[in-house]
Scaffold this motif. Sequence first.
Motif, PDB file in Angstrom:
ATOM      1  N   ARG A  25      15.900 -62.612  -5.531  1.00 17.66           N
ATOM      2  CA  ARG A  25      14.587 -62.985  -6.048  1.00 17.66           C
ATOM      3  C   ARG A  25      13.669 -63.586  -4.994  1.00 17.66           C
ATOM      4  O   ARG A  25      12.488 -63.823  -5.280  1.00 17.66           O
ATOM      5  CB  ARG A  25      14.749 -63.961  -7.216  1.00 17.66           C
ATOM      6  CG  ARG A  25      15.411 -63.358  -8.442  1.00 17.66           C
ATOM      7  CD  ARG A  25      15.619 -64.387  -9.533  1.00 17.66           C
ATOM      8  NE  ARG A  25      14.342 -64.937  -9.999  1.00 17.66           N
ATOM      9  CZ  ARG A  25      14.250 -65.940 -10.885  1.00 17.66           C
ATOM     10  NH1 ARG A  25      15.369 -66.506 -11.356  1.00 17.66           N
ATOM     11  NH2 ARG A  25      13.069 -66.368 -11.281  1.00 17.66           N
ATOM     12  N   GLU A  26      14.167 -63.828  -3.813  1.00 19.69           N
ATOM     13  CA  GLU A  26      13.314 -64.358  -2.746  1.00 19.69           C
ATOM     14  C   GLU A  26      12.252 -63.355  -2.319  1.00 19.69           C
ATOM     15  O   GLU A  26      11.199 -63.736  -1.794  1.00 19.69           O
ATOM     16  CB  GLU A  26      14.167 -64.762  -1.550  1.00 19.69           C
ATOM     17  CG  GLU A  26      15.023 -65.998  -1.811  1.00 19.69           C
ATOM     18  CD  GLU A  26      15.960 -66.307  -0.652  1.00 19.69           C
ATOM     19  OE1 GLU A  26      15.943 -65.534   0.344  1.00 19.69           O
ATOM     20  OE2 GLU A  26      16.720 -67.291  -0.737  1.00 19.69           O
ATOM     21  N   ASN A  27      12.510 -62.087  -2.550  1.00 22.36           N
ATOM     22  CA  ASN A  27      11.519 -61.056  -2.271  1.00 22.36           C
ATOM     23  C   ASN A  27      10.491 -61.057  -3.399  1.00 22.36           C
ATOM     24  O   ASN A  27      10.840 -60.995  -4.582  1.00 22.36           O
ATOM     25  CB  ASN A  27      12.211 -59.692  -2.177  1.00 22.36           C
ATOM     26  CG  ASN A  27      11.258 -58.550  -1.886  1.00 22.36           C
ATOM     27  OD1 ASN A  27      10.488 -58.140  -2.744  1.00 22.36           O
ATOM     28  ND2 ASN A  27      11.322 -58.025  -0.675  1.00 22.36           N
ATOM     29  N   SER A  28       9.207 -61.121  -3.054  1.00 19.50           N
ATOM     30  CA  SER A  28       8.158 -61.270  -4.071  1.00 19.50           C
ATOM     31  C   SER A  28       8.080 -60.060  -4.999  1.00 19.50           C
ATOM     32  O   SER A  28       7.808 -60.207  -6.204  1.00 19.50           O
ATOM     33  CB  SER A  28       6.806 -61.504  -3.405  1.00 19.50           C
ATOM     34  OG  SER A  28       6.450 -60.411  -2.578  1.00 19.50           O
ATOM     35  N   VAL A  29       8.297 -58.865  -4.468  1.00 23.00           N
ATOM     36  CA  VAL A  29       8.260 -57.666  -5.307  1.00 23.00           C
ATOM     37  C   VAL A  29       9.437 -57.671  -6.274  1.00 23.00           C
ATOM     38  O   VAL A  29       9.290 -57.359  -7.468  1.00 23.00           O
ATOM     39  CB  VAL A  29       8.269 -56.392  -4.435  1.00 23.00           C
ATOM     40  CG1 VAL A  29       8.430 -55.141  -5.294  1.00 23.00           C
ATOM     41  CG2 VAL A  29       6.994 -56.301  -3.616  1.00 23.00           C
ATOM     42  N   VAL A  30      10.607 -58.033  -5.773  1.00 19.51           N
ATOM     43  CA  VAL A  30      11.785 -58.111  -6.635  1.00 19.51           C
ATOM     44  C   VAL A  30      11.585 -59.157  -7.724  1.00 19.51           C
ATOM     45  O   VAL A  30      11.988 -58.958  -8.881  1.00 19.51           O
ATOM     46  CB  VAL A  30      13.046 -58.417  -5.800  1.00 19.51           C
ATOM     47  CG1 VAL A  30      14.255 -58.636  -6.712  1.00 19.51           C
ATOM     48  CG2 VAL A  30      13.322 -57.296  -4.815  1.00 19.51           C
ATOM     49  N   GLU A  31      10.940 -60.259  -7.391  1.00 18.51           N
ATOM     50  CA  GLU A  31      10.683 -61.293  -8.389  1.00 18.51           C
ATOM     51  C   GLU A  31       9.789 -60.759  -9.506  1.00 18.51           C
ATOM     52  O   GLU A  31      10.027 -61.048 -10.697  1.00 18.51           O
ATOM     53  CB  GLU A  31      10.034 -62.513  -7.729  1.00 18.51           C
ATOM     54  CG  GLU A  31       9.607 -63.611  -8.703  1.00 18.51           C
ATOM     55  CD  GLU A  31      10.753 -64.216  -9.499  1.00 18.51           C
ATOM     56  OE1 GLU A  31      10.471 -64.833 -10.549  1.00 18.51           O
ATOM     57  OE2 GLU A  31      11.924 -64.069  -9.082  1.00 18.51           O
ATOM     58  N   GLN A  32       8.768 -59.985  -9.150  1.00 22.33           N
ATOM     59  CA  GLN A  32       7.928 -59.373 -10.185  1.00 22.33           C
ATOM     60  C   GLN A  32       8.757 -58.434 -11.069  1.00 22.33           C
ATOM     61  O   GLN A  32       8.619 -58.431 -12.300  1.00 22.33           O
ATOM     62  CB  GLN A  32       6.790 -58.588  -9.541  1.00 22.33           C
ATOM     63  CG  GLN A  32       5.752 -59.428  -8.818  1.00 22.33           C
ATOM     64  CD  GLN A  32       4.694 -58.551  -8.193  1.00 22.33           C
ATOM     65  OE1 GLN A  32       3.975 -57.829  -8.890  1.00 22.33           O
ATOM     66  NE2 GLN A  32       4.596 -58.593  -6.876  1.00 22.33           N
ATOM     67  N   ALA A  33       9.608 -57.639 -10.427  1.00 21.06           N
ATOM     68  CA  ALA A  33      10.472 -56.738 -11.186  1.00 21.06           C
ATOM     69  C   ALA A  33      11.411 -57.524 -12.090  1.00 21.06           C
ATOM     70  O   ALA A  33      11.637 -57.159 -13.257  1.00 21.06           O
ATOM     71  CB  ALA A  33      11.263 -55.850 -10.225  1.00 21.06           C
ATOM     72  N   TYR A  34      11.951 -58.605 -11.556  1.00 25.00           N
ATOM     73  CA  TYR A  34      12.866 -59.464 -12.320  1.00 25.00           C
ATOM     74  C   TYR A  34      12.209 -59.942 -13.614  1.00 25.00           C
ATOM     75  O   TYR A  34      12.835 -59.924 -14.692  1.00 25.00           O
ATOM     76  CB  TYR A  34      13.269 -60.647 -11.438  1.00 25.00           C
ATOM     77  CG  TYR A  34      14.113 -61.702 -12.123  1.00 25.00           C
ATOM     78  CD1 TYR A  34      15.494 -61.675 -12.017  1.00 25.00           C
ATOM     79  CD2 TYR A  34      13.505 -62.740 -12.834  1.00 25.00           C
ATOM     80  CE1 TYR A  34      16.268 -62.661 -12.631  1.00 25.00           C
ATOM     81  CE2 TYR A  34      14.261 -63.720 -13.443  1.00 25.00           C
ATOM     82  CZ  TYR A  34      15.643 -63.677 -13.349  1.00 25.00           C
ATOM     83  OH  TYR A  34      16.399 -64.642 -13.952  1.00 25.00           O
ATOM     84  N   GLN A  35      10.970 -60.365 -13.537  1.00 25.76           N
ATOM     85  CA  GLN A  35      10.292 -60.895 -14.718  1.00 25.76           C
ATOM     86  C   GLN A  35      10.084 -59.807 -15.778  1.00 25.76           C
ATOM     87  O   GLN A  35      10.220 -60.068 -16.982  1.00 25.76           O
ATOM     88  CB  GLN A  35       8.955 -61.522 -14.317  1.00 25.76           C
ATOM     89  CG  GLN A  35       9.087 -62.752 -13.434  1.00 25.76           C
ATOM     90  CD  GLN A  35       9.872 -63.880 -14.082  1.00 25.76           C
ATOM     91  OE1 GLN A  35       9.899 -64.016 -15.317  1.00 25.76           O
ATOM     92  NE2 GLN A  35      10.529 -64.709 -13.267  1.00 25.76           N
ATOM     93  N   VAL A  36       9.764 -58.591 -15.343  1.00 19.97           N
ATOM     94  CA  VAL A  36       9.618 -57.471 -16.292  1.00 19.97           C
ATOM     95  C   VAL A  36      10.951 -57.170 -16.961  1.00 19.97           C
ATOM     96  O   VAL A  36      11.037 -56.973 -18.186  1.00 19.97           O
ATOM     97  CB  VAL A  36       9.075 -56.224 -15.563  1.00 19.97           C
ATOM     98  CG1 VAL A  36       9.181 -54.985 -16.460  1.00 19.97           C
ATOM     99  CG2 VAL A  36       7.636 -56.445 -15.142  1.00 19.97           C
ATOM    100  N   ILE A  37      12.016 -57.124 -16.164  1.00 20.28           N
ATOM    101  CA  ILE A  37      13.352 -56.823 -16.692  1.00 20.28           C
ATOM    102  C   ILE A  37      13.808 -57.911 -17.656  1.00 20.28           C
ATOM    103  O   ILE A  37      14.330 -57.628 -18.744  1.00 20.28           O
ATOM    104  CB  ILE A  37      14.352 -56.665 -15.523  1.00 20.28           C
ATOM    105  CG1 ILE A  37      13.936 -55.490 -14.632  1.00 20.28           C
ATOM    106  CG2 ILE A  37      15.768 -56.479 -16.042  1.00 20.28           C
ATOM    107  CD1 ILE A  37      14.567 -55.517 -13.249  1.00 20.28           C
ATOM    108  N   LEU A  38      13.595 -59.163 -17.267  1.00 18.91           N
ATOM    109  CA  LEU A  38      13.992 -60.286 -18.120  1.00 18.91           C
ATOM    110  C   LEU A  38      13.284 -60.223 -19.471  1.00 18.91           C
ATOM    111  O   LEU A  38      13.917 -60.351 -20.526  1.00 18.91           O
ATOM    112  CB  LEU A  38      13.684 -61.600 -17.410  1.00 18.91           C
ATOM    113  CG  LEU A  38      13.929 -62.886 -18.225  1.00 18.91           C
ATOM    114  CD1 LEU A  38      15.397 -63.019 -18.598  1.00 18.91           C
ATOM    115  CD2 LEU A  38      13.443 -64.120 -17.431  1.00 18.91           C
ATOM    116  N   ALA A  39      11.967 -60.018 -19.451  1.00 12.98           N
ATOM    117  CA  ALA A  39      11.199 -59.969 -20.698  1.00 12.98           C
ATOM    118  C   ALA A  39      11.683 -58.834 -21.601  1.00 12.98           C
ATOM    119  O   ALA A  39      11.806 -58.997 -22.824  1.00 12.98           O
ATOM    120  CB  ALA A  39       9.715 -59.815 -20.389  1.00 12.98           C
ATOM    121  N   ALA A  40      11.960 -57.670 -20.997  1.00 13.90           N
ATOM    122  CA  ALA A  40      12.414 -56.526 -21.784  1.00 13.90           C
ATOM    123  C   ALA A  40      13.784 -56.784 -22.397  1.00 13.90           C
ATOM    124  O   ALA A  40      14.039 -56.436 -23.564  1.00 13.90           O
ATOM    125  CB  ALA A  40      12.449 -55.275 -20.903  1.00 13.90           C
TER     126      ALA A  40
END
Length: 782
Positions: free
Chosen positions: A387-402
């Motif tokens: 999650r230290e990568n900013s793009v991965v963090e954005q992806a993480y939030q989408v995945i978490l919400a879904a």
Amino acid sequence: MRLVPRWSSIATIASASALSLGALSTAAFAATAYENEIEDPTETSSQSGESSPMSGDVPAVDEISQQSGVVPQSHVVDPKQKIAPADIVELNLLNVNDFHGRIDGELSDDNTSLIKSSTVDFAWTIEQLRAEYGASNTAFLSAGDNVGASLFASSIDKDVPTIKLLNILGLQASAIGNHEFDGGWEDVRRIQNLMDAPILGANVYEAGSDVPALPEYTVLDVAGLRVGVIGAVTQETPSLVNPAMIAGLEFRDLVDAVNRVAQQLEADDRADIIVAEYHDGAAEGSSESNPEAQVAASETFARIVNDTSSNVDVIFTGHTHKEYAWAVPVPGSTDAMRPIVQTGSYGEYIGQVVLSVNAQTHEVEAFDARNVSVAAMVGETPMATLRENSVVEQAYQVILAALVKADDEGNRPTGLLGAPITRGYPEGGYWLPFEESGDSRAEASALGTLVADSLRDSLNGLESAPDLGVVNPGGLRTDLVPNDDGVITVAQARAVLPFNNELSIASLTGEQLITMLEQQWQRNADGSLPSRPYLQLGLSDNVSYTYSEIVDPGYDDGRTVGVINSLTINGHPVDPEQTYRVGTFAFLAAGGDNFRVFNEASSVLNTGFLDWESWLAYLASTSKTSPIEPDFARQGVETEGLTDTVWTAGETRTVTFSRMNIFSYGAPENTEAVLNLGDTEIATAPVVEGSVSFEFKVPDDLEGEVELWAEVNPSGTRVSVPVNVVTPATEPAITVTAAKAGNKEKGKNLAATGASVAMMLVLAGGVGAGGYLLVRRSHTIS
């Protein structure tokens, strides 16, 4: 071109010196010209970059671009822009295919974070591979089926989470896949309007015209080079989706379409490098396979390898869910090679092709091609580090919400299993628990039987209740693996059947049921061989059949077709003239997957019930009193010695049964078979590698129509064949009608000629009152 291997780990690397494709390198290139030549981009798009037109009822490119439907300006370049002088430019092409909405992961107990997620791992791997050469030198592409047949977390939200994920990861262009059409033409428009990358389909046309229905190509700026990307989808798409969903569209030869566009891009100097994204590919692919074998096995793959224009520098493929990274000869060259890559499916691998390009001549001086294992690259890297990568963090939030939304809706228990119930896996292989891929649509499966049972039983309250259930193997998208306590949740069950198909009841004669089974040996409508030459139908547990394989007289390469020797329902031989009701999905009832006999049904009732609703109810009711256990009995068994089913009392017969094992998780290997004639036990013999042979004397005192049946243990497989035993004095004459060869020109097979392989038994005496014998065995591929 020359191959310069750069990687030695977590990679599949093809060596040019190891290839000996012979005639492959001599295939002539001929770019086919159509009337609908590529339009000048300035007439079709307001973008400063370039994308081909989308026509028909779909919005024009400039309209779509305003809705984030084409590549962002930062990723495209003016087609007339000149390349600044440089020595060698390294072009980093990343590719995925058949992602199928894989929004997956394990939530924390309080649903506020992800403990692990293969989708986060996928995003991090993309970012790491992009960082190797820099964002400006990298293009992220797809060969299609990004959505459709998706996991629950994506499918319940119409794949919006997956589209958001791919937008965040900077997907820049994608071929359209057949599953993008699952929701119909209108849904393609919805997906394109949501997706930042253009969805390309150079071989999709408005019916009866040469007007492209989708953008054919786009041009990207990668490392200062103009990279043209052309997309095309399998020509089998009309047989893979509900035909009503794609009315008004035509799917033409994908190689011809790519060649036409590539020729025009080259002639007009619009691209320095050309990439073909084919949503079709090799039938098999692994470190144990090779391109020579796959070219020989698949007409479509042979066309892609041998006939794709020499203007194309890189070939990415998809659709067949195979994993390979090979170097193949460039047509018209004696030594030049180019990469052809497919990444398997579900984001388990990322395809990476690195081109070393001469910036002055735009010639590819060298390339490397590999598939990078996401799991191997991530290893034990903690989620916090990912999650230290900013793009991965954005992806993480989408995945978490879904996943949180899916958990709320999908965590409800819906059934109880005693053991995993899975799809079929390649013969001789091993199924690993919780594996997400590797299933074979050519194998019978315990899951196929269970779903077919549900299609029969879920509709038994109707006046026109089905006699049997039938499911196509592609309709089963994952395995039914329970939690530790045996519970199956709504989300787990829905992931098996994610298509939202309506349940249908098709009325077919006994003869048409035989044709349905024979169409498992697949042929396209024009007689050509599809990318999956055999599809094993899942049948309800009250169906049993035997078959033989014969050489298709229309081909000289030894390919086979099947002849059904016997078919029983509820233990009784089918009557060729009687009508039987088949419970199935609307997709199959409309003739999908080349099972065109359904188009000849005397009636098709669309019940209005959705597959997942009936499936959940079936699992709940069936497991109410005890957990559901897998059924490892096989419905279809190969036979020898049963083409003649009129026997004489006292004679010696030899019968062989083969392919009696089933390859689902937990299935036992059969060890013994007991043969019976009517109520008389004839012999017991060991089963070796799924086969058993019996040599026996027909009892002297036996006469009339009796059942020859074998009980196979421990799987419980039951083989049943009706035979007619006569005394020597009343032995009937037997007339055999041989296979019609028809037109034996190459490519003129049974489907093309309309010929049939038939065996007619003409009985001198009648069959007993009230009985009948199935006297016609035909093979007509139509």
